[in-house]
Design a protein around this motif. Structure first.
Motif, PDB file in Angstrom:
ATOM      1  N   SER A  24       0.808  -1.221   0.000  1.00 28.36           N
ATOM      2  CA  SER A  24       0.000   0.000   0.000  1.00 28.36           C
ATOM      3  C   SER A  24       0.842   1.273   0.000  1.00 28.36           C
ATOM      4  N   GLY A  25       2.156   1.145   0.047  1.00 26.53           N
ATOM      5  CA  GLY A  25       3.006   2.327   0.111  1.00 26.53           C
ATOM      6  C   GLY A  25       2.975   3.004   1.469  1.00 26.53           C
ATOM      7  N   GLY A  26       2.729   2.223   2.526  1.00 23.22           N
ATOM      8  CA  GLY A  26       2.796   2.787   3.878  1.00 23.22           C
ATOM      9  C   GLY A  26       1.455   3.164   4.468  1.00 23.22           C
ATOM     10  N   ARG A  27       0.434   2.321   4.273  1.00 23.16           N
ATOM     11  CA  ARG A  27      -0.910   2.684   4.757  1.00 23.16           C
ATOM     12  C   ARG A  27      -1.519   1.639   5.693  1.00 23.16           C
ATOM     13  N   ALA A  28      -0.714   0.721   6.207  1.00 21.17           N
ATOM     14  CA  ALA A  28      -1.244  -0.393   6.993  1.00 21.17           C
ATOM     15  C   ALA A  28      -1.353  -0.066   8.472  1.00 21.17           C
ATOM     16  N   GLY A  29      -2.383  -0.621   9.102  1.00 18.25           N
ATOM     17  CA  GLY A  29      -2.543  -0.544  10.546  1.00 18.25           C
ATOM     18  C   GLY A  29      -3.061  -1.870  11.071  1.00 18.25           C
ATOM     19  N   TRP A  30      -2.551  -2.262  12.239  1.00 18.03           N
ATOM     20  CA  TRP A  30      -2.960  -3.534  12.881  1.00 18.03           C
ATOM     21  C   TRP A  30      -3.819  -3.227  14.096  1.00 18.03           C
ATOM     22  N   ASN A  31      -5.079  -3.682  14.067  1.00 16.36           N
ATOM     23  CA  ASN A  31      -5.948  -3.598  15.240  1.00 16.36           C
ATOM     24  C   ASN A  31      -5.690  -4.821  16.106  1.00 16.36           C
ATOM     25  N   LEU A  32      -4.930  -4.621  17.169  1.00 11.03           N
ATOM     26  CA  LEU A  32      -4.517  -5.693  18.070  1.00 11.03           C
ATOM     27  C   LEU A  32      -5.656  -5.987  19.039  1.00 11.03           C
ATOM     28  N   VAL A  33      -6.229  -7.170  18.944  1.00 11.00           N
ATOM     29  CA  VAL A  33      -7.304  -7.576  19.857  1.00 11.00           C
ATOM     30  C   VAL A  33      -6.948  -8.915  20.497  1.00 11.00           C
ATOM     31  N   THR A  34      -7.633  -9.196  21.610  1.00 10.06           N
ATOM     32  CA  THR A  34      -7.392 -10.456  22.316  1.00 10.06           C
ATOM     33  C   THR A  34      -8.515 -11.459  22.067  1.00 10.06           C
ATOM     34  N   SER A  35      -9.489 -11.116  21.244  1.00  5.09           N
ATOM     35  CA  SER A  35     -10.691 -11.893  20.931  1.00  5.09           C
ATOM     36  C   SER A  35     -11.692 -11.834  22.079  1.00  5.09           C
ATOM     37  N   ASP A  36     -12.942 -11.535  21.731  1.00  5.45           N
ATOM     38  CA  ASP A  36     -14.011 -11.557  22.726  1.00  5.45           C
ATOM     39  C   ASP A  36     -15.099 -12.549  22.333  1.00  5.45           C
ATOM     40  N   ASN A  37     -14.783 -13.450  21.403  1.00  6.96           N
ATOM     41  CA  ASN A  37     -15.753 -14.435  20.929  1.00  6.96           C
ATOM     42  C   ASN A  37     -15.317 -15.817  21.403  1.00  6.96           C
ATOM     43  N   ALA A  38     -16.026 -16.351  22.371  1.00  2.74           N
ATOM     44  CA  ALA A  38     -15.635 -17.633  22.961  1.00  2.74           C
ATOM     45  C   ALA A  38     -15.636 -18.767  21.936  1.00  2.74           C
ATOM     46  N   ALA A  39     -16.466 -18.650  20.890  1.00  5.02           N
ATOM     47  CA  ALA A  39     -16.551 -19.716  19.894  1.00  5.02           C
ATOM     48  C   ALA A  39     -15.249 -19.905  19.129  1.00  5.02           C
ATOM     49  N   GLU A  40     -14.393 -18.886  19.100  1.00  4.18           N
ATOM     50  CA  GLU A  40     -13.140 -18.990  18.365  1.00  4.18           C
ATOM     51  C   GLU A  40     -12.250 -20.095  18.932  1.00  4.18           C
ATOM     52  N   ALA A  41     -12.329 -20.312  20.231  1.00  5.29           N
ATOM     53  CA  ALA A  41     -11.481 -21.323  20.871  1.00  5.29           C
ATOM     54  C   ALA A  41     -11.651 -22.690  20.231  1.00  5.29           C
ATOM     55  N   LEU A  42     -12.880 -23.020  19.860  1.00  6.77           N
ATOM     56  CA  LEU A  42     -13.196 -24.351  19.341  1.00  6.77           C
ATOM     57  C   LEU A  42     -12.581 -24.604  17.972  1.00  6.77           C
ATOM     58  N   ASN A  43     -12.142 -23.541  17.292  1.00  7.35           N
ATOM     59  CA  ASN A  43     -11.488 -23.696  15.991  1.00  7.35           C
ATOM     60  C   ASN A  43      -9.974 -23.806  16.105  1.00  7.35           C
ATOM     61  N   PHE A  44      -9.462 -23.717  17.325  1.00  4.04           N
ATOM     62  CA  PHE A  44      -8.012 -23.728  17.523  1.00  4.04           C
ATOM     63  C   PHE A  44      -7.593 -24.664  18.648  1.00  4.04           C
ATOM     64  N   PHE A  90     -11.852  19.536   9.483  1.00  4.08           N
ATOM     65  CA  PHE A  90     -11.420  18.332   8.767  1.00  4.08           C
ATOM     66  C   PHE A  90     -10.735  18.736   7.468  1.00  4.08           C
ATOM     67  N   ARG A  91      -9.743  17.953   7.088  1.00  5.24           N
ATOM     68  CA  ARG A  91      -8.930  18.245   5.906  1.00  5.24           C
ATOM     69  C   ARG A  91      -9.745  18.312   4.620  1.00  5.24           C
ATOM     70  N   THR A  92      -9.200  19.039   3.649  1.00 10.44           N
ATOM     71  CA  THR A  92      -9.732  19.014   2.286  1.00 10.44           C
ATOM     72  C   THR A  92      -8.787  18.262   1.353  1.00 10.44           C
ATOM     73  N   GLU A  93      -7.534  18.070   1.793  1.00 10.34           N
ATOM     74  CA  GLU A  93      -6.577  17.242   1.053  1.00 10.34           C
ATOM     75  C   GLU A  93      -5.745  16.456   2.052  1.00 10.34           C
ATOM     76  N   TYR A  94      -5.265  15.301   1.639  1.00  9.66           N
ATOM     77  CA  TYR A  94      -4.413  14.491   2.500  1.00  9.66           C
ATOM     78  C   TYR A  94      -3.083  15.195   2.745  1.00  9.66           C
ATOM     79  N   GLU A  95      -2.570  15.048   3.970  1.00  5.09           N
ATOM     80  CA  GLU A  95      -1.312  15.687   4.330  1.00  5.09           C
ATOM     81  C   GLU A  95      -0.099  14.982   3.726  1.00  5.09           C
ATOM     82  N   GLY A  96      -0.184  13.663   3.570  1.00  2.00           N
ATOM     83  CA  GLY A  96       0.970  12.921   3.072  1.00  2.00           C
ATOM     84  C   GLY A  96       0.555  11.627   2.408  1.00  2.00           C
ATOM     85  N   ARG A  97       1.538  10.753   2.218  1.00  2.00           N
ATOM     86  CA  ARG A  97       1.285   9.490   1.515  1.00  2.00           C
ATOM     87  C   ARG A  97       1.006   8.327   2.453  1.00  2.00           C
ATOM     88  N   THR A  98       1.494   8.406   3.691  1.00  2.00           N
ATOM     89  CA  THR A  98       1.352   7.260   4.597  1.00  2.00           C
ATOM     90  C   THR A  98       0.267   7.515   5.624  1.00  2.00           C
TER      91      THR A  98
END
Length: 435
Positions: A118-138, A416-424
């Motif tokens: 993406s040329g520097g546009r990524a973000g990671w939403n770090l979560v611990t999971s709040d869905n108990a059903a996920e356990a059964l798949n792992f 709020f902006r009318t143009e983006y400040e940068g690329r990332t």
């Protein structure tokens, strides 16, 4: 330039209202329609939104009532955002990846790759999971407990960011004449040994355009706030009042100094569920159209999930919310928020389920662009928010309403902006690039 607010478009297939998929203007198959997501991304980018945000769960809801919700089929978010990176240029791309059911090397590699794509546009939403059903798949019979989830998450973050720093920015010289592909003196092997993980490293992806993708979190419990103060650069939160949002904002910003961080190094973006109309009556009518599509059992099933994975089907719909134990598998902060809402307004189970059918406990605004901008401005200027994660009832219509109505009003006010400040993503959020 005066301080300006940040905006995220929180995308959820058909929209955030649990009954949105039944609306005639909503494509029912949106969860697996790339053309639909491409259109959403381009609407948000044209409006100069900071980010697209895609949440995730690694389990499909399959209880009886799940067959009446549009929540069981959707793209894996990193795959989706990688595709969207090719049809956008400026907007940030944030995806959820759980620390409970992934390994750090996988997460580090995927988000570093997305940052390059993406040329520097990524973000990671770090979560611990709040869905108990996920356990059964792992390979687990039950979900990891709250305290252990956060202990694992803290170490997980340490490993991922360490892997992102495997290589210095100029390590890969790729000098054809000398035959040197990289400079060995600029390689840093992590060699991590901890309570939860043993990871040698290095990462097989060069240091990414942002240095490191942006770290996002959504925990609002005591443990979640402390982890966010230590590690997060953006925090998504659910708050139902200006006073509550101000208290959360002050508390979280106040924790930063002990980690050697400035207030500007963390952007707090409460979720806001927005229904926009040309008149207040039109907005209320739009909202009621969705509310009329909510089956009581569907609202209560969603409520049980949001309260922390409780089955509420055995309780009377016209009775009060029952006393529930503190959830150990779900979001403790959301459980507290919804329990207090039910008590404060004396809501029955069905009424509470209907109340959260759109915003799931987030602050809700129904009105004209001017009215909505007034509320956002008040929260922004009165110490409650650095920006907002925008939830709309239906897609694409709800996002178009916000982009074409509320955004121009915020721009007119210089908020709020009318143009983006940068690329990332870091450029546009005003976050420093990690050394």
């Amino acid at each position: 330039m005066s301080r300006q607010l940040k905006l995220g478009a929180f995308l959820m297939a058909t929209g955030h209202h649990v009954a949105a998929w039944r609306h005639p203007q909503v494509p029912a198959n949106a969860g697996l329609d790339f053309a639909h997501y491409k259109r959403l991304a381009q609407i948000a980018e044209a409006a100069r939104f900071d980010t697209l945000f895609v949440a995730d769960s690694v389990a499909a809801p399959t209880q009886d009532i799940a067959s009446r919700m549009a929540r069981s089929d959707h793209f894996e978010p990193l795959t989706l955002l990688s595709a969207l990176s090719a049809v956008t240029e400026h907007i940030g791309l944030i995806a959820t990846a759980t620390t409970s059911y992934n390994e750090p090397y996988h997460v580090a590699r995927k988000f570093a790759s997305l940052d390059h794509l993406s040329g520097g546009r990524a973000g990671w939403n770090l979560v611990t999971s709040d869905n108990a059903a996920e356990a059964l798949n792992f390979g687990r019979d039950e979900h990891i407990g709250h305290a252990e989830r956060y202990s694992r998450a803290r170490e997980f973050h340490q490993v991922v960011t360490g892997l992102w720093d495997s290589w210095e920015d100029d390590a890969f010289v790729r000098d054809k004449a000398s035959g040197a592909y990289y400079d060995p003196s600029k390689l840093h092997v992590l060699d991590h040994v901890g309570e939860h993980f043993r990871v040698k490293g290095p990462l097989n992806v060069a240091r990414s355009p942002q240095g490191q993708p942006v770290i996002v979190q959504a925990g609002s419990s005591e443990t979640g706030r402390e982890l966010a103060a230590q590690t997060a650069e953006v925090v998504f939160t659910a708050q139902t009042s200006l006073a509550g949002a101000q208290a959360f904002y002050a508390d979280l910003k106040g924790r930063l100094a002990k980690y050697g961080r400035s207030a500007d190094s963390l952007k707090i973006m409460p979720g806001v569920f927005v229904v926009v109309g040309q008149t207040e009556a039109e907005a209320q009518e739009k909202c009621e159209t969705f509310q009329q599509l909510v089956e009581p059992e569907v609202g209560v099933a969603l409520l049980g999930r949001m309260l922390g994975n409780f089955d509420l089907s055995k309780y009377p719909l016209d009775g009060p919310l029952p006393e529930l134990p503190l959830t150990d598998s779900g979001q403790q902060s959301r459980q507290k928020l919804l329990t207090e809402l039910a008590g404060r307004e004396h809501l029955t189970l069905a009424e509470l389920g209907r109340r959260i059918a759109g915003g799931r406990g987030h602050y809700s605004l129904v009105g004209t662009p001017t009215q909505i901008a007034d509320h956002l401005q008040a929260w922004f200027e009165q110490g409650a928010a650095d920006g907002f994660n925008v939830l709309v009832p239906h897609l694409p219509g709800g996002l178009e309403d916000f982009a074409h109505g509320v955004v121009p009003e915020l721009q007119r006010r210089g908020l709020f902006r009318t143009e983006y400040e940068g690329r990332t993503l870091r450029d546009n959020l005003g976050l420093a690039r990690p050394g």
